[in-house]
Design an enzyme around this catalytic site. Structure first.
Site, PDB file in Angstrom:
ATOM      1  N   ASP A  49      16.792 -17.124 -38.614  1.00 37.88           N
ATOM      2  CA  ASP A  49      15.846 -16.052 -38.937  1.00 37.88           C
ATOM      3  C   ASP A  49      16.184 -14.797 -38.139  1.00 37.88           C
ATOM      4  OD1 ASP A  49      14.973 -16.961 -36.502  1.00 37.88           O
ATOM      5  OD2 ASP A  49      12.906 -17.386 -37.125  1.00 37.88           O
ATOM      6  N   ASP A  88      16.746 -21.796 -40.914  1.00 38.71           N
ATOM      7  CA  ASP A  88      15.530 -21.669 -40.094  1.00 38.71           C
ATOM      8  C   ASP A  88      14.261 -21.680 -40.940  1.00 38.71           C
ATOM      9  OD1 ASP A  88      16.081 -21.678 -37.391  1.00 38.71           O
ATOM     10  OD2 ASP A  88      16.467 -19.516 -37.281  1.00 38.71           O
ATOM     11  N   LYS A 118      15.847 -25.897 -39.177  1.00 39.25           N
ATOM     12  CA  LYS A 118      15.564 -25.762 -37.739  1.00 39.25           C
ATOM     13  C   LYS A 118      14.184 -25.156 -37.600  1.00 39.25           C
ATOM     14  CE  LYS A 118      17.653 -22.576 -35.039  1.00 39.25           C
ATOM     15  NZ  LYS A 118      16.505 -21.730 -34.656  1.00 39.25           N
ATOM     16  N   GLU A 120      11.245 -23.818 -34.581  1.00 40.59           N
ATOM     17  CA  GLU A 120      10.833 -23.583 -33.204  1.00 40.59           C
ATOM     18  C   GLU A 120       9.501 -24.263 -32.981  1.00 40.59           C
ATOM     19  OE1 GLU A 120      10.705 -19.372 -32.421  1.00 40.59           O
ATOM     20  OE2 GLU A 120      12.676 -19.069 -33.335  1.00 40.59           O
ATOM     21  N   GLU A 183      17.135 -22.694 -25.701  1.00 44.70           N
ATOM     22  CA  GLU A 183      17.438 -21.261 -25.587  1.00 44.70           C
ATOM     23  C   GLU A 183      16.899 -20.683 -24.285  1.00 44.70           C
ATOM     24  OE1 GLU A 183      16.813 -18.821 -29.046  1.00 44.70           O
ATOM     25  OE2 GLU A 183      17.145 -16.969 -27.918  1.00 44.70           O
TER      26      GLU A 183
HETATM   27  O1  KIV Z   1      17.843 -17.378 -35.536  1.00 42.97           O
HETATM   28  C1  KIV Z   1      18.817 -17.646 -34.817  1.00 42.97           C
HETATM   29  O2  KIV Z   1      19.894 -17.038 -34.922  1.00 42.97           O
HETATM   30  C2  KIV Z   1      18.670 -18.690 -33.817  1.00 42.97           C
HETATM   31  C3  KIV Z   1      19.761 -18.859 -32.807  1.00 42.97           C
HETATM   32  C4  KIV Z   1      19.634 -17.799 -31.774  1.00 42.97           C
HETATM   33  C5  KIV Z   1      19.765 -20.212 -32.206  1.00 42.97           C
HETATM   34  O3  KIV Z   1      17.692 -19.366 -33.796  1.00 42.97           O
END
Ligand code: KIV
Length: 266
Positions: A49, A88, A118, A120, A183
């Site tokens: 994202d 994401d 992915k 968060e 991170e």
């Molecule tokens: O969105 C992204 O690019 C990320 C990376 C920084 C791991 O989550």
């Protein structure tokens, strides 16, 4: 020797951890970057994202929408033939309950062709991760500095609440995530997590002890328009190269040396 086109899977990532082979993941957002990143031989391509920041010039990842992630994810998934493509889940779908999170992740998988999502989250999202995994969707966790929570965290800064970070990473692993991004956390914390969870850890600003590393493509190739974080090493100077090409082309047009004979069709 020609490289096999068998797609990297979550089993390959687990084997890499067992065999102590460092994992690599880089972001891509479109057709040319998807092709280039995949051809580099990395394990995973991340449709991050971060597209909202590095491509659209926004000041955070928060504005990225599900439709935008589907748009970019579909392009990259078509471009990448070998790497595992991870997309994401944008803010705030992991916070809207298990059902909404599953529906959003299912759309990401069905409409993009990516192989994993992915998200968060803290230990508070463990039930959400477990629900998505139970639906058959591979989940990569993301703990430490969670850019979607930048305003709550007080900026893009190193995260130092060791107990919370450890608990978040363990919760992601226990909930069934196949890997977890760490991170901007102290390297000793990243080492402890890496040694104590069975799944691969993929670090960004988390030191060398992680099972793998991830970077934003534009940072890696010197194409970022904003301040580049201290943990980045640029392996190319794409911005200078593009600026040079543009300025030489403009010069040649102004001097009437472009197009020349070979660029003129008839
Ligand atoms: O969105 C992204 O690019 C990320 C990376 C920084 C791991 O989550």
């Amino acid at each position: 020797m020609a490289q096999s086109l068998r797609r990297v899977t979550i089993l390959d990532l687990a084997a890499a951890k067992r065999n102590r082979r460092p994992l690599t993941m880089v972001t891509a957002y479109d057709w040319p970057t998807g092709l280039l990143v995949d051809a580099s031989g990395v394990d995973c391509v991340l449709v991050g994202d971060s597209v909202a920041m590095v491509v659209a010039g926004r000041s955070s990842t928060i504005p990225a929408t599900l439709e935008q992630m589907i748009y970019h994810g579909e392009i990259v998934a078509r471009a990448a033939a070998r790497a595992m493509v991870v997309v994401d889940l944008p803010f705030p779908f992991q916070h809207l309950g298990v059902r909404t999170a599953i529906e959003s992740c299912a759309r990401l998988l069905k409409e993009t062709g990516c192989q994993a999502v992915k998200l968060e989250g803290t230990a508070g999202q463990a039930d959400v991760i477990a629900g998505i995994v139970a639906a058959g969707i591979p989940v990569m966790g993301h703990v430490g500095l969670r850019p979607q929570a930048v305003h709550q965290l007080g900026g893009y800064r190193m995260q130092r609440d060791i107990d919370a970070i450890m608990a978040d990473a363990r919760a992601a692993a226990d909930a069934g995530a196949f890997a977890v991004v760490l991170e901007c956390i102290p390297q000793d914390v990243a080492r402890s997590i890496t040694e104590s969870v069975a799944i691969p850890t993929i670090g960004i600003g988390a030191g060398p002890a992680c099972d793998g590393q991830v970077l934003v493509l534009h940072d890696l190739v010197g194409l970022s328009m904003d301040r580049v974080p201290k943990f980045v090493r640029a392996y190319a100077d794409a911005k200078a190269s593009i600026a040079d090409g543009l300025s030489r082309w403009r010069h040649d047009v102004e001097q009437r040396t472009f197009p020349g004979k070979t660029e003129t069709l008839g």
